[in-house]
Every structure is written in C-alpha cells, then in structure tokens.
Design a protein around this motif. Structure first.
Motif, PDB file in Angstrom:
ATOM      1  N   ALA A 117      44.631  62.192 108.338  1.00 24.96           N
ATOM      2  CA  ALA A 117      43.577  63.493 108.188  1.00 24.96           C
ATOM      3  C   ALA A 117      44.669  64.714 108.091  1.00 24.96           C
ATOM      4  O   ALA A 117      44.140  65.921 107.523  1.00 24.96           O
ATOM      5  CB  ALA A 117      42.920  64.180 110.002  1.00 24.96           C
ATOM      6  N   GLY A 118      45.868  64.331 107.297  1.00 23.30           N
ATOM      7  CA  GLY A 118      46.472  65.394 106.601  1.00 23.30           C
ATOM      8  C   GLY A 118      47.755  65.645 107.030  1.00 23.30           C
ATOM      9  O   GLY A 118      48.354  66.706 106.689  1.00 23.30           O
ATOM     10  N   ALA A 119      47.453  65.185 108.863  1.00 24.15           N
ATOM     11  CA  ALA A 119      48.810  65.731 109.345  1.00 24.15           C
ATOM     12  C   ALA A 119      50.422  65.450 108.910  1.00 24.15           C
ATOM     13  O   ALA A 119      50.703  64.299 107.183  1.00 24.15           O
ATOM     14  CB  ALA A 119      48.841  65.153 110.595  1.00 24.15           C
ATOM     15  N   THR A 120      51.454  66.079 108.741  1.00 24.43           N
ATOM     16  CA  THR A 120      52.774  65.375 108.263  1.00 24.43           C
ATOM     17  C   THR A 120      53.231  65.822 108.977  1.00 24.43           C
ATOM     18  O   THR A 120      54.903  65.244 108.231  1.00 24.43           O
ATOM     19  CB  THR A 120      52.697  66.339 107.026  1.00 24.43           C
ATOM     20  OG1 THR A 120      52.995  68.375 107.921  1.00 24.43           O
ATOM     21  CG2 THR A 120      52.174  66.837 106.393  1.00 24.43           C
ATOM     22  N   THR A 133      55.983  64.077 101.252  1.00 27.92           N
ATOM     23  CA  THR A 133      55.311  63.955 100.151  1.00 27.92           C
ATOM     24  C   THR A 133      53.523  63.158 100.239  1.00 27.92           C
ATOM     25  O   THR A 133      54.390  62.348 101.226  1.00 27.92           O
ATOM     26  CB  THR A 133      55.893  62.688  98.942  1.00 27.92           C
ATOM     27  OG1 THR A 133      56.230  61.535  99.240  1.00 27.92           O
ATOM     28  CG2 THR A 133      57.191  63.815  98.585  1.00 27.92           C
ATOM     29  N   GLU A 134      53.269  62.880  99.256  1.00 29.54           N
ATOM     30  CA  GLU A 134      51.869  61.591  99.133  1.00 29.54           C
ATOM     31  C   GLU A 134      52.402  60.152  99.861  1.00 29.54           C
ATOM     32  O   GLU A 134      51.533  59.400 100.654  1.00 29.54           O
ATOM     33  CB  GLU A 134      50.472  62.104  98.500  1.00 29.54           C
ATOM     34  CG  GLU A 134      50.079  63.052  97.948  1.00 29.54           C
ATOM     35  CD  GLU A 134      49.381  63.495  99.423  1.00 29.54           C
ATOM     36  OE1 GLU A 134      48.988  62.997 100.059  1.00 29.54           O
ATOM     37  OE2 GLU A 134      49.105  65.133  99.772  1.00 29.54           O
ATOM     38  N   ALA A 135      53.216  59.882  99.045  1.00 30.75           N
ATOM     39  CA  ALA A 135      53.863  58.474  98.969  1.00 30.75           C
ATOM     40  C   ALA A 135      54.109  58.231 100.798  1.00 30.75           C
ATOM     41  O   ALA A 135      53.966  57.198 101.408  1.00 30.75           O
ATOM     42  CB  ALA A 135      54.465  58.133  98.235  1.00 30.75           C
ATOM     43  N   GLN A 136      54.832  59.302 101.645  1.00 30.69           N
ATOM     44  CA  GLN A 136      55.040  59.196 102.201  1.00 30.69           C
ATOM     45  C   GLN A 136      54.372  59.667 104.033  1.00 30.69           C
ATOM     46  O   GLN A 136      54.164  58.565 104.464  1.00 30.69           O
ATOM     47  CB  GLN A 136      56.916  60.305 102.998  1.00 30.69           C
ATOM     48  CG  GLN A 136      58.266  60.664 102.014  1.00 30.69           C
ATOM     49  CD  GLN A 136      58.692  61.706 102.071  1.00 30.69           C
ATOM     50  OE1 GLN A 136      58.168  62.712 102.371  1.00 30.69           O
ATOM     51  NE2 GLN A 136      60.020  61.501 101.491  1.00 30.69           N
ATOM     52  N   PHE A 310      52.275  47.307 101.699  1.00 29.24           N
ATOM     53  CA  PHE A 310      53.363  48.060 100.783  1.00 29.24           C
ATOM     54  C   PHE A 310      52.846  49.492 100.576  1.00 29.24           C
ATOM     55  O   PHE A 310      52.386  49.524 100.145  1.00 29.24           O
ATOM     56  CB  PHE A 310      53.740  46.759  99.736  1.00 29.24           C
ATOM     57  CG  PHE A 310      53.944  44.913 100.573  1.00 29.24           C
ATOM     58  CD1 PHE A 310      55.021  45.292  99.825  1.00 29.24           C
ATOM     59  CD2 PHE A 310      52.949  44.251 100.103  1.00 29.24           C
ATOM     60  CE1 PHE A 310      55.103  43.529 100.051  1.00 29.24           C
ATOM     61  CE2 PHE A 310      53.289  43.388 100.885  1.00 29.24           C
ATOM     62  CZ  PHE A 310      54.515  42.622 100.719  1.00 29.24           C
ATOM     63  N   ASN A 311      54.470  50.051 100.582  1.00 25.71           N
ATOM     64  CA  ASN A 311      54.301  50.935 100.254  1.00 25.71           C
ATOM     65  C   ASN A 311      55.430  51.487  99.427  1.00 25.71           C
ATOM     66  O   ASN A 311      56.041  50.813  99.541  1.00 25.71           O
ATOM     67  CB  ASN A 311      54.314  52.141 101.387  1.00 25.71           C
ATOM     68  CG  ASN A 311      53.328  51.977 102.619  1.00 25.71           C
ATOM     69  OD1 ASN A 311      52.405  52.243 102.706  1.00 25.71           O
ATOM     70  ND2 ASN A 311      53.708  50.855 103.122  1.00 25.71           N
ATOM     71  N   SER A 315      60.985  58.342  92.219  1.00 24.29           N
ATOM     72  CA  SER A 315      62.018  59.433  91.582  1.00 24.29           C
ATOM     73  C   SER A 315      61.369  61.091  92.184  1.00 24.29           C
ATOM     74  O   SER A 315      62.219  61.550  93.270  1.00 24.29           O
ATOM     75  CB  SER A 315      62.613  59.649  90.602  1.00 24.29           C
ATOM     76  OG  SER A 315      61.704  60.208  89.830  1.00 24.29           O
ATOM     77  N   LYS A 316      60.489  60.825  91.988  1.00 25.36           N
ATOM     78  CA  LYS A 316      59.539  62.306  92.955  1.00 25.36           C
ATOM     79  C   LYS A 316      59.706  62.610  94.055  1.00 25.36           C
ATOM     80  O   LYS A 316      59.718  63.045  94.841  1.00 25.36           O
ATOM     81  CB  LYS A 316      57.701  61.877  92.367  1.00 25.36           C
ATOM     82  CG  LYS A 316      57.915  61.877  90.586  1.00 25.36           C
ATOM     83  CD  LYS A 316      56.390  62.373  90.405  1.00 25.36           C
ATOM     84  CE  LYS A 316      56.246  62.540  88.627  1.00 25.36           C
ATOM     85  NZ  LYS A 316      56.948  61.492  88.191  1.00 25.36           N
ATOM     86  N   ASP A 317      59.869  60.847  94.857  1.00 29.19           N
ATOM     87  CA  ASP A 317      59.698  61.096  96.349  1.00 29.19           C
ATOM     88  C   ASP A 317      61.066  61.531  96.984  1.00 29.19           C
ATOM     89  O   ASP A 317      61.615  60.845  99.171  1.00 29.19           O
ATOM     90  CB  ASP A 317      58.994  59.687  96.835  1.00 29.19           C
ATOM     91  CG  ASP A 317      58.065  59.935  96.787  1.00 29.19           C
ATOM     92  OD1 ASP A 317      56.979  60.636  96.504  1.00 29.19           O
ATOM     93  OD2 ASP A 317      58.061  58.471  95.963  1.00 29.19           O
TER      94      ASP A 317
END
Length: 339
Positions: A117-120, A133-136, A310-311, A315-317
């Motif tokens: 749901a978008g929690a971080t 980040t989105e990947a994280q 698999f994730n 470098s952006k992360d």
C-alpha cells in the motif's frame, strides 16, 4: 480482573491514548514478555504504540486500533491471572479473532499489505528503518511475501541492512523464533594472515557488518543476551552444513563469494516456518580465479521458481554518501565501454 481503563479527557488528535492499570506487577512483567517482546507483537499486529508507565500500559493510536489492542491485553492478562502462560501463538490468535477469515490465513498479511500500500518504514526496538527507493520498497514487500528472496546489486543499496531489519521485525513480532546471519569468510583481495583466538574471534572481523546492523536495531545488551541464548546466530557459511534451519529468519550476506557447492548446500538448509534472504554484488567476487560464483548460478537456476523473488538494485538506490553512487556509475560506464 482488577484492570481499569482510563482515557484522558482532552488530548490532541494524534496522541490519543488509552491507559490500562494492572495491579499485579509480576503478571504485568509476564504480560510484557522478555524485552517487551509481547508488547512489540501487539504493536506490529494492531498498528498501535504501547508504552509502559509503572503498573500501567498506555496504548496510543486511532480509536479502533486502541480498542482492539486493549481488548487483547485484557484477555492476555486474564489468562495469566488464571495461571496460564502466554506465547506468540496465543497473542496472534487473540488479535486475529476479530479479523476477516482471509486474514487468519496470512499471519504476515499486515506487513505485506503495509508495503504494497506504499508504506516505507519498518519499526525495530531502537528506531524506524525507512525503505527509501521504489526498489527497496519492493524488496521489503517481497521478503515478507516469499520464503526465499534475493537482493542483488552494488554496495550501499541497503540489501543487507533492510534484510536484517525485516528479520528483526519478524523476530520481535513472534513470526520467527530466531535470526541466523551468515557470510562466506573470504578476504577481499588481501591476505589478513593468521588470526589468533577461538573460532568466534577468528571469524568476527568478517561478520562485523552483520553485528553493526543488529546493533542499529536492538539494544546492545539485548543483542548480547540473544547471542548467548543462540536466538541470534552469526556464523560463517562453512558451519551450516548438516543443519536444518526451522522457524528462523536466515540471511546469507556477500553471497557472490559462495561457491556453487556452498550455495546449493545453504539453500537446502531451509526448514519449516523459515524465511531466507540471499544478498550479493556480482561485481565484487573475491573467489579464486576459475571458481564460479554460487550467486550467479542460483540466479540462473532459480529464476521463475514459485516462492522465490529476485530484487535488483542500481546506483540510483545507493543510500550511503552520494559520492558512492557516482563512483558506482563511473565503474559501470567504464565496464560498458570495455576500457
């Protein structure tokens, strides 16, 4: 039952709390659990904060969550008054009694849905840990949802840090009974020479990043006690052979330095009720020339296997110093041009 619930007459909207008084301090200690583990489980599964104030517990959160948590705590205290003990399963069952049937089939459903749901943020005993980040965020959600997860990417992207944070979250919520952290004891391009001492003293330099992560999430005394009780284990990959790792959250760090044989051995240690995370950086293999990396082989063989995620990070992360990201980008560009 001897418990009174008091709601302060006026409070700001964001700090509304319910105060519950427990007359028997001995039973209150048992209700809270060792290192307040029971309270942590109630917090994680109901979305409230529980603070201890003498012989009172303050339950902080929105109205419906407070009412649910307070009812659970009253029921558990009554169980203790009747001479019974409480376990993580008792707490989980008490909380889920009022939920829809679909949720009772998913003991980790709250955490999964939270990140979908978008929690971080993950909540540990010492601090909140944010997936930035989105990947994280996808990585954390996948670690809750799958029994085996891979985190592959460059240094500084939070692969290991977030994996340990998820492990601590699941441990203090009662979803697993122990945390097992492992690394191959491979030197990064230099010979360290003979290291004196027993096995722990010899391998501790290799394991220090894992100790650092744990100490970020749990009080130092608690980490030490859990290590002594072997409810947290930090061990080299070589000692995993022959074990079955059940009801545990297991992390293999620096997996690019595991051989193909070691990787297969480690993956087949997964036991009932466990979660396993494999992290590594394909660009930092320190194995002898001619030795294949078990991480690359596992990635090739296990792609598409049900229950395995698999994730990938770039470098952006990178969440260390911004210069680290630029350094990684420079190396990637150099390799792309074959210079």
């Amino acid at each position: 039952m001897g418990i009174s619930a008091l709601t302060p007459p006026t409070r700001p909207e964001d700090v509304i709390e319910t105060l519950m008084e427990f007359p028997d301090n001995r039973l209150l200690i048992e209700l809270c659990g060792e290192f307040d583990r029971n309270l942590a489980q109630v917090e994680h599964q109901t979305g409230v904060h529980v603070l201890r104030r003498g012989n009172r517990l303050a339950v902080i959160g929105d109205k419906s969550a407070r009412e649910q948590a307070a009812a659970v705590l009253r029921g558990l205290y009554a169980r203790l008054e009747a001479g019974k003990h409480i376990s993580a399963g008792d707490i989980d069952g008490s909380i889920r009694m009022g939920r829809p049937a679909s949720d009772t089939m998913r003991p980790l459903g709250d955490q999964i849905e939270m990140f979908q749901a978008g929690a971080t943020e993950l909540r540990t005993r010492k601090k909140g840990v944010e997936a930035r980040t989105e990947a994280q965020k996808t990585y954390v959600a996948n670690l809750f949802a799958n029994e085996l997860g891979f985190g592959i990417g460059p240094a500084g992207t939070g692969k290991t840090y977030l994996a340990v944070a998820v492990g601590v979250t699941m441990f203090i919520s009662g979803a697993v009974e122990k945390i097992i952290l492992s690394r191959p004891a491979v030197e990064a391009g230099e010979r360290l020479g003979f290291l004196p001492g027993d096995m722990k003293e010899k391998i501790d330099p290799y394991m220090q990043p894992l100790y650092d992560a744990l100490n970020d999430f749990l009080p130092a005394k608690q980490v030490q006690k859990l290590l002594e009780e072997k409810r947290i284990e930090i061990a080299p990959l070589a000692v995993m052979r022959g074990r079955t790792l059940s009801n545990a959250f297991v992390v293999l760090d620096e997996a690019q330095n595991a051989t193909s044989m070691q990787m297969k051995m480690f993956l087949t240690r997964l036991g009932e009720g466990s979660r396993m995370v494999i992290t590594g950086d394909r660009t930092q293999v320190d194995l002898p020339r001619g030795t294949n990396s078990g991480l690359a082989e596992a990635e090739r063989i296990l792609k598409g296997v049900k229950g395995v995620s698999f994730n990938y990070f770039t470098s952006k992360d990178v969440v260390r110093h911004p210069l680290v990201g630029r350094i990684i980008e420079a190396y990637e560009a150099d390799e792309a041009h074959g210079v």
